[in-house]
Design a protein around this motif. Structure first.
Motif: not given
Length: 305
Positions: A273-276, A279-286, A299-303
């Protein structure tokens, strides 16, 4: 059911090339004695070779496997005590892997730790195994994890495809928990505690936790296997799979399988997900994974960076 290439390519195109029945596993076993004193290191080497040979040369199922389809996993056994001559106490860590379709990439699937087991071993007595009756605690342990690894691998290729192998693993749990023929009584086969063989199998077969298994299929077959061609679709499928894993983990906090999954996948999920660009998807994932797997929150915060 065929696996890997046979589940991916049209079956008719492969019927003419069905190989003879082959072994399913390609295990790499390492036995460590750094915490004990061993008078004969060659005995430990033979123990290691016997364990690896049993896993790799036995046909555990009736399926057809090509040599390149064999399931790879590493098993690290640490001898912690030798109470009497020929009797050993140990810990074990197992990490299974799976190739991603269309790439040379192999990914860790799960990482299990068996914190305490006891077994007898004699280099003069070959390791043997029975699906239906107790032979020895070491053969039970190896057989149990063989079927768990095979079952989980099948779950990644077809929805709930591992069920027949969990049934075989349950046979081993039942007869090993009740055996009275040796001095190898082992609490890991019973519901004592919460992080042992009994609970690994319980997590994999509990209907309330089915999302763990369907999540494996969504993560791999619907997600990672199409990542090269359709990265956005793959991320969406992985996100759906992780949402199911999250719900199951919340239903049963502290679940052993959730720990085994995230121990193996946290860094990979972050990389996916880091290269996605969503931004909404990344925030939801984290937000989701920080709640369900706080151990790996850094590790998840690096996304988000």
């Amino acid at each position: 059911m065929m696996r890997k290439i046979l589940t991916i390519l049209p079956l008719l195109a492969l019927l003419a090339f069905r190989p003879a029945l082959a072994q399913e596993l390609l295990a790499d076993v390492k036995v460590s004695t750094q915490n004990v004193t061993v008078s004969d290191p060659t005995l430990i080497n033979q123990m290691q070779n016997d364990m690896q040979s049993m896993l790799n040369t036995r046909a555990w199922t009736d399926e057809t496997y090509r040599p390149e389809e064999r399931i790879k996993f590493k098993m690290f056994v640490g001898i912690t005590e030798i109470p009497t001559n020929g009797t050993y106490k140990a810990t074990m860590r197992l990490v299974s892997t799976r190739p991603i379709y269309g790439t040379g990439y192999e990914t860790n699937v799960v990482s299990f730790v068996d914190r305490d087991f006891v077994f007898n071993y004699s280099p003069q007595q070959p390791l043997d195994f029975s699906r239906n009756s107790f032979v020895s605690n070491l053969s039970s342990l190896l057989g149990f994890y063989a079927y768990i690894v095979i079952g989980i691998d099948h779950d990644t290729y077809s929805r709930l495809g591992g069920s027949p192998y969990y049934d075989l693993a349950r046979n081993i749990v039942n007869y090993s928990a009740n055996q009275t023929t040796t001095n190898e009584q082992d609490a890991g086969w019973k519901d004592a505690g919460s992080r042992n063989r009994y609970w690994i199998l319980n997590n994999l077969t509990d209907p309330q936790l089915e999302a763990f298994r369907t999540g494996l299929y969504g993560y791999y077959r619907q997600g990672m296997d199409i990542f090269i061609e359709k990265p956005d679709d793959a991320r969406a499928a992985v996100m759906t799979a992780l949402t199911g894993v999250q719900k199951a983990a919340i239903t049963r906090p502290g679940t052993l399988f959730a720990r085994a999954f995230f121990d193996a996948k946290a860094e990979e999920i972050s990389n996916i997900f880091r290269t996605s660009t969503d931004q909404s998807q990344k925030q939801q994932l984290v937000s989701m994974l920080t709640e369900v797997d706080p151990t790996n929150s850094a590790k998840y915060q690096t996304v988000l960076k």
